[in-house]
Design a protein around this motif. Structure first.
Motif, PDB file in Angstrom:
ATOM      1  N   ARG A  86      31.629  40.486  56.501  1.00 42.75           N
ATOM      2  CA  ARG A  86      30.922  40.462  55.218  1.00 42.75           C
ATOM      3  C   ARG A  86      31.696  41.225  54.151  1.00 42.75           C
ATOM      4  NH1 ARG A  86      26.413  40.668  58.445  1.00 42.75           N
ATOM      5  NH2 ARG A  86      26.290  42.927  58.406  1.00 42.75           N
ATOM      6  N   ALA A  87      32.239  42.395  54.532  1.00 42.28           N
ATOM      7  CA  ALA A  87      33.028  43.180  53.581  1.00 42.28           C
ATOM      8  C   ALA A  87      34.269  42.404  53.160  1.00 42.28           C
ATOM      9  CB  ALA A  87      33.415  44.525  54.197  1.00 42.28           C
ATOM     10  N   LEU A  88      34.889  41.734  54.090  1.00 47.44           N
ATOM     11  CA  LEU A  88      36.064  40.912  53.771  1.00 47.44           C
ATOM     12  C   LEU A  88      35.687  39.795  52.805  1.00 47.44           C
ATOM     13  CD1 LEU A  88      39.041  40.104  54.342  1.00 47.44           C
ATOM     14  CD2 LEU A  88      38.138  38.637  56.150  1.00 47.44           C
ATOM     15  N   ALA A  89      34.577  39.135  53.061  1.00 47.45           N
ATOM     16  CA  ALA A  89      34.159  38.015  52.212  1.00 47.45           C
ATOM     17  C   ALA A  89      33.865  38.501  50.783  1.00 47.45           C
ATOM     18  CB  ALA A  89      32.937  37.331  52.805  1.00 47.45           C
ATOM     19  N   THR A  90      33.268  39.676  50.646  1.00 45.31           N
ATOM     20  CA  THR A  90      32.915  40.155  49.303  1.00 45.31           C
ATOM     21  C   THR A  90      34.097  40.779  48.583  1.00 45.31           C
ATOM     22  OG1 THR A  90      32.170  42.287  50.174  1.00 45.31           O
ATOM     23  CG2 THR A  90      30.510  40.565  49.930  1.00 45.31           C
ATOM     24  N   GLN A  91      35.035  41.352  49.289  1.00 46.61           N
ATOM     25  CA  GLN A  91      36.148  42.066  48.649  1.00 46.61           C
ATOM     26  C   GLN A  91      37.448  41.271  48.616  1.00 46.61           C
ATOM     27  OE1 GLN A  91      35.749  45.025  47.177  1.00 46.61           O
ATOM     28  NE2 GLN A  91      33.581  44.938  47.745  1.00 46.61           N
ATOM     29  N   LYS A  92      37.478  40.143  49.241  1.00 43.14           N
ATOM     30  CA  LYS A  92      38.715  39.378  49.366  1.00 43.14           C
ATOM     31  C   LYS A  92      39.250  38.940  47.999  1.00 43.14           C
ATOM     32  CE  LYS A  92      40.360  35.155  51.604  1.00 43.14           C
ATOM     33  NZ  LYS A  92      39.962  34.061  52.471  1.00 43.14           N
ATOM     34  N   GLU A  93      38.432  38.308  47.219  1.00 42.49           N
ATOM     35  CA  GLU A  93      38.883  37.765  45.935  1.00 42.49           C
ATOM     36  C   GLU A  93      39.344  38.856  44.970  1.00 42.49           C
ATOM     37  OE1 GLU A  93      40.213  34.882  43.671  1.00 42.49           O
ATOM     38  OE2 GLU A  93      39.317  34.556  45.633  1.00 42.49           O
ATOM     39  N   PRO A  94      38.593  39.959  44.773  1.00 42.93           N
ATOM     40  CA  PRO A  94      39.084  40.998  43.867  1.00 42.93           C
ATOM     41  C   PRO A  94      40.412  41.608  44.321  1.00 42.93           C
ATOM     42  CG  PRO A  94      36.757  41.370  44.356  1.00 42.93           C
ATOM     43  CD  PRO A  94      37.233  40.242  45.212  1.00 42.93           C
ATOM     44  N   VAL A  95      40.607  41.781  45.597  1.00 36.17           N
ATOM     45  CA  VAL A  95      41.863  42.349  46.090  1.00 36.17           C
ATOM     46  C   VAL A  95      43.013  41.386  45.825  1.00 36.17           C
ATOM     47  CG1 VAL A  95      43.096  43.039  48.190  1.00 36.17           C
ATOM     48  CG2 VAL A  95      40.755  43.806  47.831  1.00 36.17           C
ATOM     49  N   ASP A  98      43.922  41.621  42.184  1.00 35.01           N
ATOM     50  CA  ASP A  98      44.661  42.851  41.881  1.00 35.01           C
ATOM     51  C   ASP A  98      46.115  42.745  42.329  1.00 35.01           C
ATOM     52  OD1 ASP A  98      42.502  44.071  40.731  1.00 35.01           O
ATOM     53  OD2 ASP A  98      41.980  45.281  42.510  1.00 35.01           O
ATOM     54  N   VAL A  99      46.345  42.228  43.528  1.00 30.95           N
ATOM     55  CA  VAL A  99      47.719  42.085  44.032  1.00 30.95           C
ATOM     56  C   VAL A  99      48.495  41.123  43.143  1.00 30.95           C
ATOM     57  CG1 VAL A  99      49.115  41.219  45.953  1.00 30.95           C
ATOM     58  CG2 VAL A  99      47.169  42.694  46.412  1.00 30.95           C
ATOM     59  N   LEU A 100      47.877  40.003  42.782  1.00 26.07           N
ATOM     60  CA  LEU A 100      48.567  39.028  41.931  1.00 26.07           C
ATOM     61  C   LEU A 100      48.849  39.601  40.547  1.00 26.07           C
ATOM     62  CD1 LEU A 100      46.821  35.663  42.869  1.00 26.07           C
ATOM     63  CD2 LEU A 100      49.117  36.433  43.471  1.00 26.07           C
ATOM     64  N   SER A 101      47.941  40.394  40.034  1.00 35.08           N
ATOM     65  CA  SER A 101      48.186  40.975  38.697  1.00 35.08           C
ATOM     66  C   SER A 101      49.375  41.932  38.753  1.00 35.08           C
ATOM     67  CB  SER A 101      46.940  41.683  38.181  1.00 35.08           C
ATOM     68  OG  SER A 101      46.678  42.830  38.943  1.00 35.08           O
TER      69      SER A 101
END
Length: 116
Positions: A86-95, A98-101
């Motif tokens: 669940r933590a992965l699913a909720t935090q995956k997109e923001p991380v 951030d990496v792409l930025s």
């Protein structure tokens, strides 16, 4: 001489009687020792069984059965894995964003060691 022989006969008879009594006493003593040993062995076995039963009760009360402990560990593991997913699913997109930025934000600078 007849009285001498009669005295010896009495002495031998008394000695035989004493030897028989001593033999009987030894047999009784051996039987009593064997009986005491058997009783002690029986008592030890009863004590051992009682202590084993007490230990099993203590173990069941405080530790639980091995299957119960194993099932509890499996359930806890499943809960933790679900929490991580669940933590992965909720935090995956923001991380990822951030990496792409950081990757896309290229600043072109001249290194401080480069001379003019």
């Amino acid at each position: 001489m007849a009285s001498n022989t009669q005295g010896i006969q009495q002495l031998l008879a008394a000695e035989k009687k004493a030897a028989d009594k001593v033999g009987e006493a030894r047999k009784r003593k051996a039987r009593r020792l064997k009986q005491a040993k058997d009783e002690a062995t029986e008592e030890i076995e009863k004590y051992r069984a009682e202590r084993e039963r007490t230990f099993k009760e203590f173990e069941a009360k405080h530790v639980g059965s091995r299957e119960g402990v194993s099932n509890k560990i499996d359930a806890d593991t499943r809960v933790r894995i679900d929490d991580m997913n669940r933590a992965l699913a909720t935090q995956k997109e923001p991380v990822i964003q951030d990496v792409l930025s950081f990757v896309y934000a290229i600043k072109t600078e001249v290194h401080k060691n480069q001379r003019d």
